[in-house]
Scaffold this motif. Structure first.
Motif, short mmCIF file in Angstrom:
data_model
loop_
_atom_site.label_atom_id
_atom_site.label_comp_id
_atom_site.label_asym_id
_atom_site.label_seq_id
_atom_site.Cartn_x
_atom_site.Cartn_y
_atom_site.Cartn_z
N ARG A 92 0.84 -1.18 0.00
CA ARG A 92 0.00 0.00 0.00
C ARG A 92 0.89 1.24 0.00
O ARG A 92 1.87 1.32 0.75
N SER A 139 -4.60 0.72 6.81
CA SER A 139 -3.95 0.29 5.57
C SER A 139 -2.47 -0.03 5.75
O SER A 139 -1.89 -0.79 4.96
N VAL A 191 -6.02 -5.31 -7.08
CA VAL A 191 -6.58 -4.13 -6.43
C VAL A 191 -5.87 -2.88 -6.97
O VAL A 191 -4.65 -2.79 -6.93
N LEU A 194 -7.41 1.52 -2.50
CA LEU A 194 -8.31 1.41 -1.36
C LEU A 194 -9.08 2.72 -1.25
O LEU A 194 -8.48 3.78 -1.06
N GLU A 208 -11.65 -2.35 -1.16
CA GLU A 208 -10.71 -2.83 -2.17
C GLU A 208 -11.34 -2.70 -3.55
O GLU A 208 -12.22 -3.48 -3.92
N TRP A 440 -10.54 -3.82 3.27
CA TRP A 440 -9.16 -4.20 3.53
C TRP A 440 -8.99 -4.65 4.99
O TRP A 440 -9.32 -3.93 5.92
#
Length: 607
Positions: A92, A139, A191, A194, A208, A440
């Motif tokens: 992320r 995240s 993905v 987010l 997601e 997530w």
């Protein structure tokens, strides 16, 4: 059905018809994603504008900066290469930057690098530190991307973020051009980013959003709102970390259009800037924008042109994406701007939700936004019964039109999973390739929200027709119904006020309070229940209208008590007037009733 014939003036650019199967359903081809679309634009219209930013910060007065598709591509490549040096595939990467072209570049570059974008905001955004804290803890990005101007604030915020790994900070201004980027294959089911929910009724959660969901929803939006002409472009001040803000930079990527952006602060300080940008955009063709209720009301109050100023809104398309949509906002804006050429069908009342990437439904391009009037007592019983507009218990509700192509919405009894017939109010459940994959890091909540199943469907007239019997549906927590083939959103389950066994919509009570007192700042009033002795008590919190600081509140409070009792049959436990800005709002400008209730119970809202 909208024909996609106008979508192919340039060879090599995406054709909308290539994203439709033989039955006209939206099917995103393998290999089509935001990055491949940008690459197409670079190859075919590389010198055309992609994004413009109107800068009203500091001494700037609308100074324009611009990126062509080729310039955007070069900058994306450099930023993506830098991200690949400090992050692994699938990490992320959070974007904590101010609104601007650097933000646009960073969002696309993070995806290009094969990492997962987490679009957030710089800590300088006042009143939302808790939301930022929650999203970063949730995240746990390995990298944070920011700008030099925001770097100090970002570093300070991260230093106070205890209990989670400290991410590496990449400053966009310090990244030089490079040839070290390694191409990454992006699967449709990977993905993309987010999307954190607004936090209107609960703590923000990261949805997601896959590349398939992004592509599907952009095509759905383009078809439904009729954005097929490549000369259609966007104007937006919406936050780029919000789903609607991202859509305004997403749709130009589909086939080489462009969007003009400004910051939310620029709009709030002078809403006429938004109107002027729409008018300026009309010189290039149709111009589309999107905003919630309050923005159109605010612009109608504070955004009118000066004497003799030329404003042309004849080519404007106005997406109104609040839940529920306010007919008062539409009426006020039309009254203010029809004289400037605003078409009678300019408004597109729409329904959207982060878990569906964004777009769910809107009215037909030729249709005019309109309200039906429903009986208040029947609404409390879960029925939509039309009454004359002048009826004593009439409540206005605006149609959100038809559900997007290749998306389904059913009205369901949330306790039994049974589909309800038209005219009955229940929870809205959604199905389609535009739905996010889940939340997530929250498997239990994902199963509850994203994996609902219908226990029974209507024998005839089912809105689930075409969906497999064992398919999963998304629970939206939104309440609504179908009337005459159109979708109406009536409220949110979490916001409903239940007193003495009777349900009440907070926005209905809020409207009563607003009309009962000139001391209430329009659009800035919340209603909610609090624990009481026996039954819960009804509380109304209102911001004071401009110029009422010295107004004696007692008569105004009495008027609100009397109006709520007369119209809703409810006694009000407390009416509290507070200063302008005291009522919490989400980052997209919606009333955060849950947060307001918490502040009230914590004693943070002083008279």
């Amino acid at each position: 059905m909208v024909t996609p014939a106008r979508s192919v003036p340039h060879d090599g650019l995406l054709r909308i018809e290539d994203c439709l199967d033989a039955d006209g359903r939206v099917v995103v081809p393998a290999g089509v994603n935001l990055i491949s679309l940008i690459d197409r634009n670079i190859a075919n219209v590389g010198d055309a504008p992609a994004y413009r930013f109107l800068d009203y910060s500091g001494a700037n007065d609308g100074a324009v900066t611009e990126l062509t598709w080729r310039q955007l591509g070069d900058r994306m490549r450099a930023v993506a290469a830098r991200i690949q040096q400090v992050a692994e595939r699938g990490d992320r990467v959070a974007i904590l930057a101010p609104q601007g072209l650097d933000y646009v570049t960073a969002f696309f570059a993070v995806i290009k690098a094969g990492t997962i974008a987490v679009p957030l905001f710089a800590p300088e955004l006042q009143g939302h530190a808790q939301r930022l804290d929650i999203a970063l803890r949730d995240s746990q990005p390995s990298v944070v991307v920011t700008t030099a101007s925001a770097a100090a604030g970002v570093a300070g915020f991260l230093a106070d973020l205890h209990g989670v790994p400290t991410p590496r900070v990449v400053i966009l201004d310090e990244i030089a051009e490079t040839d070290e980027f390694e191409p990454v294959e992006l699967s449709l089911d990977d993905v993309s980013h987010l999307q954190y929910t607004s936090g209107a009724t609960r703590a923000p959660a990261g949805v997601e959003i896959t590349h398939r969901a992004v592509g599907t929803n952009l095509i759905q939006m383009i078809l439904a709102i009729d954005l097929l002409d490549r000369k259609v472009h966007g104007v937006s001040w919406l936050p780029l970390f919000h789903d609607m803000g991202l859509s305004m930079i997403g749709f130009p990527a589909v086939y080489g259009g462009h969007s003009t952006l400004m910051s939310p602060t620029a709009f709030l300080r002078r809403p006429h800037r938004w109107i002027k940008a729409l008018s300026d955009g009309a010189r290039e063709g149709r111009v589309v924008t999107a905003a919630p209720n309050f923005a159109y009301e605010y612009a109608a109050q504070r955004g009118l042109p000066g004497p003799g100023e030329h404003v042309d809104l004849s080519k404007a398309v106005l997406i109104l994406g609040s839940e529920p949509v306010s007919i008062d906002a539409i009426t006020a804006f039309n009254a203010a701007f029809t004289r400037y050429g605003l078409p009678p069908n300019a408004f597109r009342p729409s329904y959207g939700i982060a878990e569906a990437t964004l777009f769910v439904s809107t009215i037909a391009p030729h249709a005019r936004a309109a309200a039906v009037y429903l009986d208040r007592d029947a609404l409390r019983d879960g029925r939509a019964v039309a009454v004359p507009a002048g009826a004593a218990d009439a409540v206005a509700h605006v149609s959100c039109g038809q559900v997007a192509r290749s998306q389904w919405a059913v009205i369901v009894d949330p306790d039994t999973g049974t589909e309800l017939p038209d005219g009955h109010i229940g929870e809205i459940w959604l199905h389609g390739d535009n739905i996010g994959r889940g939340y997530w890091g929250r498997p239990d909540e994902t199963r509850r929200v994203f994996a609902a199943t219908l226990t029974s469907r209507l024998g005839s007239g089912s809105h689930a027709e075409g969906v497999a019997a064992d398919a999963y549906w998304l629970r939206t927590d939104d309440l609504g119904c179908y009337l005459d083939g159109e979708l109406y959103v009536t409220g949110r389950r979490a916001d409903m006020i239940v007193i003495a066994g009777s349900q009440h919509y907070p926005q209905d009570i809020e409207a009563t309070a607003e009309h009962a007192s000139t001391m209430v700042r329009p659009g800035h009033v919340t209603a909610f229940s609090v624990p009481g002795e026996g039954e819960p008590g009804l509380v109304i919190v209102a911001e004071r209208a401009s110029g009422t600081a010295r107004t004696e509140p007692a008569p105004q409070i009495a008027a609100i008590h009397a109006a709520v009792q007369a119209r809703h049959g409810l006694s009000v436990a407390d009416v509290r007037f507070v200063a302008a800005g005291a009522i919490p709002r989400t980052t997209s400008g919606k009333l955060a009733r849950g947060a307001c209730r918490a502040d009230y119970l914590d004693g943070k809202l002083r008279r």
